[in-house]
Design a protein around this motif. Sequence first.
Motif, PDB file in Angstrom:
ATOM      1  N   ARG A 707       0.835  -1.197   0.000  1.00  0.00           N
ATOM      2  CA  ARG A 707       0.000   0.000   0.000  1.00  0.00           C
ATOM      3  C   ARG A 707       0.875   1.255   0.000  1.00  0.00           C
ATOM      4  NH1 ARG A 707      -5.278  -1.100   2.302  1.00  0.00           N
ATOM      5  NH2 ARG A 707      -5.481  -3.300   2.836  1.00  0.00           N
ATOM      6  N   ARG A 708       0.322   2.304  -0.519  1.00  0.00           N
ATOM      7  CA  ARG A 708       0.887   3.644  -0.378  1.00  0.00           C
ATOM      8  C   ARG A 708      -0.287   4.548  -0.059  1.00  0.00           C
ATOM      9  NH1 ARG A 708       5.653   6.273  -2.394  1.00  0.00           N
ATOM     10  NH2 ARG A 708       5.392   8.524  -2.443  1.00  0.00           N
ATOM     11  N   GLY A 709      -0.468   4.833   1.191  1.00  0.00           N
ATOM     12  CA  GLY A 709      -1.672   5.529   1.613  1.00  0.00           C
ATOM     13  C   GLY A 709      -2.859   4.597   1.471  1.00  0.00           C
ATOM     14  N   ASP A 710      -3.891   5.041   0.753  1.00  0.00           N
ATOM     15  CA  ASP A 710      -5.068   4.215   0.504  1.00  0.00           C
ATOM     16  C   ASP A 710      -4.906   3.362  -0.750  1.00  0.00           C
ATOM     17  OD1 ASP A 710      -6.406   5.115   2.706  1.00  0.00           O
ATOM     18  OD2 ASP A 710      -7.328   6.806   1.635  1.00  0.00           O
ATOM     19  N   ARG A 711      -3.784   3.495  -1.410  1.00  0.00           N
ATOM     20  CA  ARG A 711      -3.598   2.802  -2.688  1.00  0.00           C
ATOM     21  C   ARG A 711      -3.219   1.352  -2.451  1.00  0.00           C
ATOM     22  NH1 ARG A 711       0.894   1.715  -5.651  1.00  0.00           N
ATOM     23  NH2 ARG A 711       0.627   1.528  -7.905  1.00  0.00           N
ATOM     24  N   ARG A 712      -3.916   0.420  -3.128  1.00  0.00           N
ATOM     25  CA  ARG A 712      -3.592  -1.002  -3.050  1.00  0.00           C
ATOM     26  C   ARG A 712      -3.283  -1.498  -4.462  1.00  0.00           C
ATOM     27  NH1 ARG A 712      -8.760  -2.922   0.368  1.00  0.00           N
ATOM     28  NH2 ARG A 712      -9.717  -1.354  -0.945  1.00  0.00           N
ATOM     29  N   GLY A 713      -2.091  -1.152  -4.943  1.00  0.00           N
ATOM     30  CA  GLY A 713      -1.792  -1.407  -6.336  1.00  0.00           C
ATOM     31  C   GLY A 713      -1.095  -2.704  -6.616  1.00  0.00           C
ATOM     32  N   SER A 714      -0.471  -3.315  -5.598  1.00  0.00           N
ATOM     33  CA  SER A 714       0.312  -4.522  -5.838  1.00  0.00           C
ATOM     34  C   SER A 714       0.045  -5.553  -4.753  1.00  0.00           C
ATOM     35  CB  SER A 714       1.814  -4.201  -5.889  1.00  0.00           C
ATOM     36  OG  SER A 714       2.087  -3.227  -6.879  1.00  0.00           O
ATOM     37  N   SER A 715       0.181  -6.824  -5.117  1.00  0.00           N
ATOM     38  CA  SER A 715       0.012  -7.886  -4.129  1.00  0.00           C
ATOM     39  C   SER A 715       0.908  -9.058  -4.502  1.00  0.00           C
ATOM     40  CB  SER A 715      -1.442  -8.347  -4.047  1.00  0.00           C
ATOM     41  OG  SER A 715      -1.858  -8.913  -5.272  1.00  0.00           O
ATOM     42  N   LEU A 716       1.372  -9.756  -3.475  1.00  0.00           N
ATOM     43  CA  LEU A 716       2.207 -10.935  -3.642  1.00  0.00           C
ATOM     44  C   LEU A 716       1.528 -12.094  -2.941  1.00  0.00           C
ATOM     45  CD1 LEU A 716       4.942 -12.288  -4.447  1.00  0.00           C
ATOM     46  CD2 LEU A 716       5.778 -11.605  -2.186  1.00  0.00           C
ATOM     47  N   ASN A 717       1.281 -13.177  -3.696  1.00  0.00           N
ATOM     48  CA  ASN A 717       0.685 -14.385  -3.135  1.00  0.00           C
ATOM     49  C   ASN A 717       1.726 -15.495  -3.100  1.00  0.00           C
ATOM     50  OD1 ASN A 717      -2.515 -14.381  -2.775  1.00  0.00           O
ATOM     51  ND2 ASN A 717      -1.968 -12.975  -4.434  1.00  0.00           N
ATOM     52  N   LEU A 718       1.907 -16.099  -1.929  1.00  0.00           N
ATOM     53  CA  LEU A 718       2.792 -17.244  -1.772  1.00  0.00           C
ATOM     54  C   LEU A 718       1.947 -18.439  -1.346  1.00  0.00           C
ATOM     55  CD1 LEU A 718       5.758 -15.582   0.172  1.00  0.00           C
ATOM     56  CD2 LEU A 718       5.549 -15.949  -2.290  1.00  0.00           C
ATOM     57  N   GLY A 719       2.008 -19.528  -2.109  1.00  0.00           N
ATOM     58  CA  GLY A 719       1.196 -20.703  -1.811  1.00  0.00           C
ATOM     59  C   GLY A 719       2.006 -21.976  -1.853  1.00  0.00           C
ATOM     60  N   ALA A 720       1.528 -22.983  -1.143  1.00  0.00           N
ATOM     61  CA  ALA A 720       2.197 -24.282  -1.120  1.00  0.00           C
ATOM     62  C   ALA A 720       1.160 -25.382  -1.055  1.00  0.00           C
ATOM     63  CB  ALA A 720       3.153 -24.384   0.067  1.00  0.00           C
ATOM     64  N   LYS A 721       1.532 -26.550  -1.567  1.00  0.00           N
ATOM     65  CA  LYS A 721       0.658 -27.716  -1.529  1.00  0.00           C
ATOM     66  C   LYS A 721       1.510 -28.963  -1.326  1.00  0.00           C
ATOM     67  CE  LYS A 721      -1.989 -30.739  -4.578  1.00  0.00           C
ATOM     68  NZ  LYS A 721      -2.440 -30.977  -5.957  1.00  0.00           N
ATOM     69  N   PHE A 722       1.062 -29.816  -0.411  1.00  0.00           N
ATOM     70  CA  PHE A 722       1.712 -31.107  -0.219  1.00  0.00           C
ATOM     71  C   PHE A 722       0.690 -32.206  -0.451  1.00  0.00           C
ATOM     72  CE2 PHE A 722       2.786 -34.763   2.506  1.00  0.00           C
ATOM     73  CZ  PHE A 722       3.993 -35.120   1.906  1.00  0.00           C
ATOM     74  N   THR A 723       1.094 -33.225  -1.212  1.00  0.00           N
ATOM     75  CA  THR A 723       0.216 -34.342  -1.552  1.00  0.00           C
ATOM     76  C   THR A 723       0.885 -35.655  -1.180  1.00  0.00           C
ATOM     77  OG1 THR A 723      -0.790 -33.146  -3.405  1.00  0.00           O
ATOM     78  CG2 THR A 723      -0.969 -35.543  -3.443  1.00  0.00           C
ATOM     79  N   ALA A 724       0.103 -36.552  -0.584  1.00  0.00           N
ATOM     80  CA  ALA A 724       0.568 -37.905  -0.285  1.00  0.00           C
ATOM     81  C   ALA A 724      -0.553 -38.876  -0.632  1.00  0.00           C
ATOM     82  CB  ALA A 724       0.956 -38.047   1.185  1.00  0.00           C
ATOM     83  N   ILE A 725      -0.256 -39.861  -1.492  1.00  0.00           N
ATOM     84  CA  ILE A 725      -1.263 -40.807  -1.979  1.00  0.00           C
ATOM     85  C   ILE A 725      -0.661 -42.202  -1.978  1.00  0.00           C
ATOM     86  CG2 ILE A 725      -2.752 -41.447  -3.920  1.00  0.00           C
ATOM     87  CD1 ILE A 725      -2.619 -38.552  -4.866  1.00  0.00           C
ATOM     88  N   GLY A 726      -1.462 -43.192  -1.613  1.00  0.00           N
ATOM     89  CA  GLY A 726      -1.005 -44.579  -1.695  1.00  0.00           C
ATOM     90  C   GLY A 726      -0.700 -44.986  -3.122  1.00  0.00           C
ATOM     91  N   GLY A 727       0.246 -45.885  -3.310  1.00  0.00           N
ATOM     92  CA  GLY A 727       0.698 -46.264  -4.646  1.00  0.00           C
ATOM     93  C   GLY A 727      -0.310 -47.093  -5.420  1.00  0.00           C
ATOM     94  N   ARG A 728      -0.128 -47.117  -6.741  1.00  0.00           N
ATOM     95  CA  ARG A 728      -0.956 -47.924  -7.624  1.00  0.00           C
ATOM     96  C   ARG A 728      -0.617 -49.409  -7.463  1.00  0.00           C
ATOM     97  NH1 ARG A 728      -2.960 -45.283 -12.149  1.00  0.00           N
ATOM     98  NH2 ARG A 728      -3.807 -43.284 -11.482  1.00  0.00           N
ATOM     99  N   TRP A 729      -1.583 -50.262  -7.843  1.00  0.00           N
ATOM    100  CA  TRP A 729      -1.410 -51.707  -7.757  1.00  0.00           C
ATOM    101  C   TRP A 729      -1.041 -52.287  -9.117  1.00  0.00           C
ATOM    102  CZ3 TRP A 729      -1.581 -54.639  -3.296  1.00  0.00           C
ATOM    103  CH2 TRP A 729      -1.977 -53.948  -2.134  1.00  0.00           C
ATOM    104  N   TYR A 730      -0.240 -53.343  -9.093  1.00  0.00           N
ATOM    105  CA  TYR A 730       0.147 -54.058 -10.314  1.00  0.00           C
ATOM    106  C   TYR A 730       0.466 -55.497  -9.922  1.00  0.00           C
ATOM    107  CZ  TYR A 730       5.070 -53.725  -8.897  1.00  0.00           C
ATOM    108  OH  TYR A 730       6.254 -53.847  -8.226  1.00  0.00           O
ATOM    109  N   GLY A 731       1.128 -56.239 -10.779  1.00  0.00           N
ATOM    110  CA  GLY A 731       1.449 -57.636 -10.472  1.00  0.00           C
ATOM    111  C   GLY A 731       2.679 -58.106 -11.214  1.00  0.00           C
ATOM    112  N   PRO A 732       3.113 -59.337 -10.981  1.00  0.00           N
ATOM    113  CA  PRO A 732       4.258 -59.889 -11.709  1.00  0.00           C
ATOM    114  C   PRO A 732       3.991 -59.916 -13.211  1.00  0.00           C
ATOM    115  CG  PRO A 732       3.726 -61.242  -9.793  1.00  0.00           C
ATOM    116  CD  PRO A 732       2.613 -60.263  -9.948  1.00  0.00           C
ATOM    117  N   VAL A 733       5.032 -59.689 -14.000  1.00  0.00           N
ATOM    118  CA  VAL A 733       4.905 -59.606 -15.454  1.00  0.00           C
ATOM    119  C   VAL A 733       4.979 -60.996 -16.070  1.00  0.00           C
ATOM    120  CG1 VAL A 733       5.983 -58.723 -17.559  1.00  0.00           C
ATOM    121  CG2 VAL A 733       5.864 -57.287 -15.503  1.00  0.00           C
TER     122      VAL A 733
END
Length: 824
Positions: A707-733
């Motif tokens: 801000r500069r006084g009442d002016r809101r001309g710029s913004s910075l967004n910082l975001g993060a995401k963490f993902t954890a998922i069980g593995g896919r299934w398969y079998g002997p070839v």
Amino acid sequence: MDFPLRFMRLPIPVLSILLITQTAYAQLTQTIRGRVVDKESKYPLVGVTVQLTDVTPTLGTISDTAGRYRLTNVPVGRHTVRLSLVGYKDALLNNIIVDAGRETILDIDLEEAIQQLSAVTVKAQRTGDARNEMALVSARQFSVEETDRYAGSRGEPARMASNFAGVQGADDSRNDIVIRGNSPIGVLWRVEGVSIPNPNHFAIPGTTGGPVSIINNKYLANSDFFTGAFPAEFGNSMAGVFDLRLRNGNNERHQRSFQFGFLGTEGLVEGPISRKAGSSYLASYRYANLWLFSKAGIDIGTQAVPSYQDAAFRFNFPLKNGGNIALWGFGGTSTIDILISKQEVSDRNIFGQNDRDQYYTSRMGVAGLSYNQPLSRNTFLRATLAVSGNSQGAGDDYLFIRRDSQGNLQVQNNRFVIDSLRPTLSYRFAETKTSLAMSVNHKFSPRSTLKVGLNTDLYLFSYNDSVRTITETATSVRLSNWTTRWDSRTSAVMLQPYIQWRVNLLRNMTLSTGLTSLYFSLNNNSFSPIEPRLGLSWDLPNRQKISLATGMHSQIQPAYAYFYRFTPAGTSLPRSDYNRDMGLTKSWHYVAAYDRLLGRNMRLKLEAYYQKLFNVPVEQGNSSFSILNTGAGFSRIFPGKLVNEGTGRNYGVELTLEKFFSDSYYFLVTGSLFDAKYRGADGVLRNTDFNGRYAFNALVAKEFTFRRGDRRGSSLNLGAKFTAIGGRWYGPVDETASRLNQDIVYRNATRNTLQFAPYRRLDLKVDYKINRNKLTHTIAVDLVNILGIQNLLSLSYAPQPDGTFIKQEYQLGFLPVFFYRIDF
């Protein structure tokens, strides 16, 4: 503007610089405007009070006879808008972003109150409730801002939805989504009320996802996403529904947007056709920039550079009493040539096989005409007529690689020594569909609304495929004569009538019940006469809610699978469309949910579900094959005789803890524990390919405003995401069968007895926005898998010089996705 008298004595050039500087830092403002209508009848509402509640003094206005309103001189930044009208529940819209580069247009539906209660408030943006008033459970509204806000989403609805509870992405290279352990083929894509083909570049037949979305979030309006027990209007789906809406262009001011980044160079223009009539246009175009990844040395899984482009348009013409006619369309084309003959042996290639050159092209497009008209203050008609099409074409040239006397593949300068290339595959699949969706909403009273409709699709199928079998020995490779696997041209009709009724049984209890039916004319086995749907929602004290829902759902099979011409070895059966008589896959959904608002800006949600699947196509005989394991990847299926004798069941619990954007930050935490199993024709209960058993996502973002006084001309967004998922299934070839088919074939009896390691990924996103007078700059970078974690994707058939052919393929590593956008 007041200046001290001493400034008047400054030289004119210096004074001019001061004036320009002062103007540059003056308050930046923009306009919020839109239209307010009744939620059920879509009739324009007159006299609605619209207020901006977070500025002093409060800005306000009142809607006119057409339901239109306008708030001018709104400071740029995030705001809260309140709408109120006697006899209707208030609407409170939080986190409305106002940029200098474009007007903010908000079209709002107000819900009529059962009785006038001063304390009743609908917080649409805060709760994420679905736009569809018939949905009471397992449904969520998502906004365009969400598809941009979430780290790792790349601006795509499908990747954004993978953050929701019960939903997981298939892999880094594609945006297929797995909902509650179901195959991605169970997802229905709809736009403006009609079903559409797979809206992704490099789409493979029988899938609903792909590497890059054709749909651009810049022309989407707020839309709905369903994960189970959805209302009766949604047919031909087993797992979930994307119900997308397209926005209109600005009908008062010409606006433009230009964006350059790793995923494409794109432009969008919009504006009025006639300001007096209120008509508007919108058009966009994007061209791929993936060559930038190659130039920057970034691994995208292949040395081949994919090429794609897409475009969209919408022309909107208002009618009397709040109606409109809109002509719209979008589509794209994509191509990739994976030339193993020109690559080095060590080059990575997760999208093809390393013993042949592959050429692939896909196209998709849809164009429609939509008509929306309030017939009275209580009745609303919606109709959309659309034509869509999609096609895929491919060709393979097998590499005859020179072998030494021991039969090993010869390599020179890290390249295979190639004697010749011979064509082994040529196919082109095409589908054209003409769709008509019509519905009528009638509001009997504030307590009761009825919706009746019919969805009709006329399909035209054209499938051609020829292949040459490769016979490999220790010292040589031979090609057979050409064999036709598909050669079909036919048509079919799908009809889906439905009726849905929503009624408030009590002031705090709502019932939504309906019936639908599904008929597919391709054979006599594809008719589901009655599919009931039922939902019940009960509001409790302390801002709590309990919801229950159930319903039967059915779906046709991937269309190309009906026409596969399979001839069992050693028989003299005539070649025909061997699986043309397959029936519908069916399932029952049961869902229970608990919601609670924790304070003003936080929500806790728990859901438990059970899904029973039956009439699932499985391979006849002692086979482990099931259609429930298909739909995620770049391969088609080539089954034997399929019969609707398989079953499956999915159950689980889901948790969502969400803090809506306030105090300059938000977070979303979702977790799922589930189990998804199936029975093939051999009667063994197995894990489905997608039975990861758990999925966890945590997102957080913080906004810093300069801000500069009442002016809101710029913004910075910082975001993060963490993902954890069980593995896919398969079998002997099964090595013998794999060599014979030149593809990985798993042993039938031990299918899905092994599991890949769990999937982990951390994404970061940095977004910097600069507002200037009538201009907004946005610079953003999405750092996908910033830790470079190696997640196993699959096993692939990849002959190596040492004679081995089983290769572990890993998903994409660190992937920075950068873009710069200017709106003006």
